[in-house]
Design a protein around this motif. Structure first.
Motif, PDB file in Angstrom:
ATOM      1  N   UNK A 166       0.781  -1.353   0.112  1.00 32.04           N
ATOM      2  CA  UNK A 166      -0.024  -0.048  -0.217  1.00 32.04           C
ATOM      3  C   UNK A 166       0.811   1.182  -0.082  1.00 32.04           C
ATOM      4  N   UNK A 167       2.008   1.249  -0.412  1.00 31.93           N
ATOM      5  CA  UNK A 167       2.953   2.187  -0.274  1.00 31.93           C
ATOM      6  C   UNK A 167       2.688   3.330  -1.445  1.00 31.93           C
ATOM      7  N   UNK A 168       3.033   4.528  -1.057  1.00 31.69           N
ATOM      8  CA  UNK A 168       2.589   5.601  -1.888  1.00 31.69           C
ATOM      9  C   UNK A 168       1.356   5.929  -2.329  1.00 31.69           C
ATOM     10  N   UNK A 169       0.656   5.879  -1.178  1.00 30.78           N
ATOM     11  CA  UNK A 169      -1.024   6.373  -1.036  1.00 30.78           C
ATOM     12  C   UNK A 169      -1.200   7.403  -0.138  1.00 30.78           C
ATOM     13  N   UNK A 170      -2.344   7.720   0.431  1.00 30.10           N
ATOM     14  CA  UNK A 170      -2.568   8.822   1.186  1.00 30.10           C
ATOM     15  C   UNK A 170      -3.258   8.207   2.461  1.00 30.10           C
TER      16      UNK A 170
END
Length: 301
Positions: free
Chosen positions: A162-166
């Motif tokens: 789930x990296x590089x999300x908000x």
């Protein structure tokens, strides 16, 4: 630079094998027109980097398809006939222009791997939780702000990227994913280490790099199977004693924080092979102590 490459290998290499077609199992077709002439025989189809803006309706004729890779195209929508391929086990739509996941994704109930990284997703439908066989879920590099509680119904899930999300939080019942081995939450908006993560007993890799963490719970020692812990580029000023009681830990990244000292007793880090602490303020006496107490560990200052 060497340790950066090593870390990239850790996170990219572990699941690459699962995402590649296997020519030893069945022929890998790369031409859709050819594949559609013998639809009942086609089990693996790679349409990667073919400048596609849509998948044709007759994609639904491939009722024996197990593997579909359509990454690196220009897909903006889901062809409903794609969702009728209920034998599909691997679906890779990475690096397209998709801004939603249809509720009917649940029809693909044999999926083992779903890769939707590098799209334009903002939310995830609750129906994703109906994918009972799902083991690998890749949602990196989107704009997702939250996950549905139903994600924890995917009991077979082993890898969740789930990296590089908000994201600011995960579902409170995330510990129900007791088979989870890799959890990648890097480059999000986490300000606290959620105690619920401590109950994921089989976790081997936890990545929380580039968030806003100020402290870690001493109960981190409960993650007894943890082998890789990535905490670089946060706001950590100290480390709890529990971080030195992770007997399986092999790789610990702490670079670019505000750490000055380590726990007094480091004897529990018997398997630590690599420690990266560049970008912190570690004085010479503490460095000497680390070298002495971790003789089998390569330390990068």
């Amino acid at each position: 630079m060497r340790y950066v490459i090593f870390v990239l290998w850790i996170f990219c290499g572990l699941t690459m094998e699962a995402q590649n077609a296997n020519p030893n199992e069945a022929q890998v077709y790369s031409n859709l027109t050819t594949a559609l002439k013998i639809p009942e025989d086609v089990k693996q189809l790679s349409l990667r980097d073919q400048h596609l803006f849509y998948l044709p309706d007759n994609i639904g004729d491939l009722q024996s398809l197990l593997f579909l890779n359509a990454m690196g195209n220009n897909l903006e929508s889901w062809n409903p006939n794609l969702l009728g391929l209920n034998t599909l086990e691997v679906l890779i739509l990475k690096q397209n222009d998709l801004n939603y996941i249809p509720k009917d994704i649940a029809k693909l109930d044999h999926l083992i791997l779903l890769n939707l990284a590098k799209n334009k997703l903002t939310d995830i439908p609750e129906t994703l939780g109906q994918l009972k066989d799902l083991q690998f879920l890749h949602l990196s590099f989107n704009d997702i702000t939250e996950l549905p509680e139903t994600i924890t119904n995917c009991k077979q899930l082993e890898v969740l990227e789930l990296d590089n999300n908000q994201l600011r939080f995960l579902p409170q019942n995330i510990a129900k994913l007791n088979g989870l081995k890799t959890l990648n939450l890097g480059y999000n908006q986490f300000y606290e280490f959620d105690p619920a993560w401590l109950i994921i007993k089989n976790l081997e890799t936890l990545n929380l790099e580039h968030n806003h963490l100020i402290k870690l719970p001493t109960e981190i020692k409960n993650l007894k199977k943890l082998k890789t812990l990535v905490l670089n580029d946060n706001q950590l000023e100290s480390l709890p004693e529990g971080i030195a009681k992770l007997p399986q830990l092999e790789l610990l990244l702490l670079s670019n924080n505000s750490i000055t000292t380590f726990p007094n007793d480091l004897s529990g880090l018997k398997n630590l092979k690599t420690l990266i602490i560049s970008g912190n303020t570690i004085d010479q006496s503490e460095k000497e102590r680390l070298v002495k107490e971790l003789p089998n560990c390569k330390i990068f200052w």
